[in-house]
Design an enzyme around this catalytic site. Sequence first.
Site, PDB file in Angstrom:
ATOM      1  N   SER A   1       0.860  -1.196   0.000  1.00  0.00           N
ATOM      2  CA  SER A   1       0.000   0.000   0.000  1.00  0.00           C
ATOM      3  C   SER A   1       0.886   1.232   0.000  1.00  0.00           C
ATOM      4  O   SER A   1       2.077   1.143   0.376  1.00  0.00           O
ATOM      5  CB  SER A   1      -0.848  -0.026   1.279  1.00  0.00           C
ATOM      6  OG  SER A   1      -1.564   1.172   1.435  1.00  0.00           O
TER       7      SER A   1
ATOM      8  N   TYR B   1      -1.738  -1.203  10.538  1.00  0.00           N
ATOM      9  CA  TYR B   1      -1.750  -1.500   9.089  1.00  0.00           C
ATOM     10  C   TYR B   1      -0.449  -1.003   8.460  1.00  0.00           C
ATOM     11  O   TYR B   1       0.192  -1.734   7.695  1.00  0.00           O
ATOM     12  CB  TYR B   1      -2.961  -0.803   8.475  1.00  0.00           C
ATOM     13  CG  TYR B   1      -3.178  -1.021   6.995  1.00  0.00           C
ATOM     14  CD1 TYR B   1      -3.520  -2.276   6.489  1.00  0.00           C
ATOM     15  CD2 TYR B   1      -3.083   0.037   6.096  1.00  0.00           C
ATOM     16  CE1 TYR B   1      -3.758  -2.459   5.128  1.00  0.00           C
ATOM     17  CE2 TYR B   1      -3.324  -0.137   4.739  1.00  0.00           C
ATOM     18  CZ  TYR B   1      -3.655  -1.391   4.252  1.00  0.00           C
ATOM     19  OH  TYR B   1      -3.891  -1.569   2.908  1.00  0.00           O
TER      20      TYR B   1
ATOM     21  N   LYS C   1       2.215  -3.319   6.588  1.00  0.00           N
ATOM     22  CA  LYS C   1       2.454  -3.096   5.154  1.00  0.00           C
ATOM     23  C   LYS C   1       3.894  -2.627   4.898  1.00  0.00           C
ATOM     24  O   LYS C   1       4.453  -2.899   3.823  1.00  0.00           O
ATOM     25  CB  LYS C   1       1.441  -2.099   4.595  1.00  0.00           C
ATOM     26  CG  LYS C   1       0.004  -2.645   4.529  1.00  0.00           C
ATOM     27  CD  LYS C   1      -0.150  -3.769   3.489  1.00  0.00           C
ATOM     28  CE  LYS C   1      -1.593  -4.195   3.286  1.00  0.00           C
ATOM     29  NZ  LYS C   1      -1.768  -5.268   2.307  1.00  0.00           N
TER      30      LYS C   1
HETATM   31  N1  NAP Z   1      -8.708  -0.588  -1.419  1.00  0.00           N
HETATM   32  C1  NAP Z   1      -7.660   0.179  -1.140  1.00  0.00           C
HETATM   33  O1  NAP Z   1      -7.761   1.423  -1.093  1.00  0.00           O
HETATM   34  C2  NAP Z   1      -6.314  -0.451  -0.894  1.00  0.00           C
HETATM   35  C3  NAP Z   1      -5.197   0.384  -0.886  1.00  0.00           C
HETATM   36  C4  NAP Z   1      -3.947  -0.170  -0.656  1.00  0.00           C
HETATM   37  C5  NAP Z   1      -3.819  -1.520  -0.463  1.00  0.00           C
HETATM   38  N2  NAP Z   1      -4.922  -2.320  -0.465  1.00  0.00           N
HETATM   39  C6  NAP Z   1      -4.736  -3.750  -0.239  1.00  0.00           C
HETATM   40  O2  NAP Z   1      -5.358  -4.474  -1.259  1.00  0.00           O
HETATM   41  C7  NAP Z   1      -5.680  -5.783  -0.778  1.00  0.00           C
HETATM   42  C8  NAP Z   1      -7.109  -6.119  -1.159  1.00  0.00           C
HETATM   43  O3  NAP Z   1      -7.984  -5.247  -0.459  1.00  0.00           O
HETATM   44  P1  NAP Z   1      -9.358  -4.698  -1.082  1.00  0.00           P
HETATM   45  O4  NAP Z   1      -9.250  -3.245  -1.125  1.00  0.00           O
HETATM   46  O5  NAP Z   1      -9.708  -5.453  -2.285  1.00  0.00           O
HETATM   47  O6  NAP Z   1     -10.365  -5.022   0.131  1.00  0.00           O
HETATM   48  P2  NAP Z   1     -11.523  -6.139   0.306  1.00  0.00           P
HETATM   49  O7  NAP Z   1     -12.570  -5.966  -0.734  1.00  0.00           O
HETATM   50  O8  NAP Z   1     -11.923  -6.043   1.744  1.00  0.00           O
HETATM   51  O9  NAP Z   1     -10.799  -7.506   0.009  1.00  0.00           O
HETATM   52  C9  NAP Z   1      -9.988  -8.152   0.943  1.00  0.00           C
HETATM   53  C10 NAP Z   1      -9.805  -9.583   0.494  1.00  0.00           C
HETATM   54  O10 NAP Z   1      -8.913 -10.238   1.403  1.00  0.00           O
HETATM   55  C11 NAP Z   1      -9.500 -11.470   1.814  1.00  0.00           C
HETATM   56  N3  NAP Z   1      -9.103 -11.780   3.185  1.00  0.00           N
HETATM   57  C12 NAP Z   1      -9.118 -10.933   4.247  1.00  0.00           C
HETATM   58  N4  NAP Z   1      -8.715 -11.583   5.343  1.00  0.00           N
HETATM   59  C13 NAP Z   1      -8.447 -12.862   4.976  1.00  0.00           C
HETATM   60  C14 NAP Z   1      -8.016 -14.017   5.681  1.00  0.00           C
HETATM   61  N5  NAP Z   1      -7.766 -13.987   7.001  1.00  0.00           N
HETATM   62  N6  NAP Z   1      -7.853 -15.170   4.981  1.00  0.00           N
HETATM   63  C15 NAP Z   1      -8.109 -15.220   3.656  1.00  0.00           C
HETATM   64  N7  NAP Z   1      -8.510 -14.156   2.928  1.00  0.00           N
HETATM   65  C16 NAP Z   1      -8.696 -12.989   3.597  1.00  0.00           C
HETATM   66  C17 NAP Z   1     -11.007 -11.247   1.687  1.00  0.00           C
HETATM   67  O11 NAP Z   1     -11.664 -12.476   1.408  1.00  0.00           O
HETATM   68  P3  NAP Z   1     -12.639 -13.250   2.433  1.00  0.00           P
HETATM   69  O12 NAP Z   1     -13.387 -12.236   3.211  1.00  0.00           O
HETATM   70  O13 NAP Z   1     -13.476 -14.080   1.515  1.00  0.00           O
HETATM   71  O14 NAP Z   1     -11.715 -14.073   3.248  1.00  0.00           O
HETATM   72  C18 NAP Z   1     -11.111 -10.350   0.473  1.00  0.00           C
HETATM   73  O15 NAP Z   1     -11.175 -11.116  -0.716  1.00  0.00           O
HETATM   74  C19 NAP Z   1      -5.407  -5.756   0.716  1.00  0.00           C
HETATM   75  O16 NAP Z   1      -4.154  -6.344   0.985  1.00  0.00           O
HETATM   76  C20 NAP Z   1      -5.366  -4.280   1.035  1.00  0.00           C
HETATM   77  O17 NAP Z   1      -4.586  -3.990   2.157  1.00  0.00           O
HETATM   78  C21 NAP Z   1      -6.165  -1.826  -0.691  1.00  0.00           C
END
Ligand code: NAP
Length: 282
Positions: free
Chosen positions: A138, A151, A155
Amino acid sequence: MSFAEKVIWITGASSGIGEALAVAFLAQGAQVILSGRRVEELQRVADQAPQRCRVLPFESTDYDALPAIVADAWSWRGQVDLLINNAGITQRSLALDTDFAVYRRLIEVDYLAPLALTQLLLPKMVARGAGHLAVISSVAGKVGTPLRSGYCGAKHAVIGYFDAIRAEVEQAYGIHVSVILPGSVHTAIATNALAGDGSRRGHSDPNIENGMAVALAAERILAGLAEHQREIPIAEGMELLALQLRVGNPEQLFAFTAKEGARLAALRAAGGSLDPSDIRSQ
Ligand SMILES: NC(=O)c1ccc[n+]([C@@H]2O[C@H](COP(=O)([O-])OP(=O)(O)OC[C@H]3O[C@@H](n4cnc5c(N)ncnc54)[C@H](OP(=O)(O)O)[C@@H]3O)[C@@H](O)[C@H]2O)c1
């Protein structure tokens, strides 16, 4: 480089960035392994191209189960060309209000889980003499921002691990390692965030709601991965500037984030709700 026929394993493929990546890779003709906890959501994504998808549910921190899952993933097509460690969870709470258990969970999900999976897959890639490992860190993995102390720690840590293993395996064994640095992307991340007591936050915030469209983020990530880019920033405006200031003028960046910290402290004192400001619009 095209991803047609490549075997790509995406964790956190049941929603958000992981789902959008799966859709984009499938559109290029890739074969995709989908992992996450919610089987029905993984199956929904897989239904788009059932012949080229394998649903492999897991709780990423169940380390004892991982060896069998890795063996299963590898044996599906006899290789994994690209692993994308995307599963993750964030936080929305000031350090003053955050239980230690929340820090522990963030380190488990955002640092130790991708490390554990990578650790098991790496020897197979080295033996094959080919492979590509990626992690979604991130902008918060480079820039310390209020409301996300745990976080940011996790990260930052994951970048250190993947930068270090790149140094060990890139030239020595021909394994590529990519670290992806998204800014705000419009997903359920803030709603799924942990509050200070470890409960699910349950609502989003303006910077995520106004964030980059998830399909565009996925398209940019694929472009970087196709070129084996070592670091892939997916950020615009103030978030991109923050990454640049962290290297070029950290004092200015620290002064900016402290101002946001002071704003949140005043809100906390007044009993107001603590949403991060929408720095994309500043
Ligand atoms: N959106 C942003 O602004 C942003 C910015 C920077 C980085 N990121 C990173 O991008 C990645 C994806 O996030 P997102 O934004 O797409 O959010 P999201 O829609 O909440 O997706 C998170 C995903 O991680 C899975 N997950 C969470 N905990 C888990 C666990 N204990 N075991 C297995 N799977 C798990 C969830 O699947 P289940 O619930 O089905 O397990 C879900 O598919 C993350 O690493 C996040 O930190 C996001």
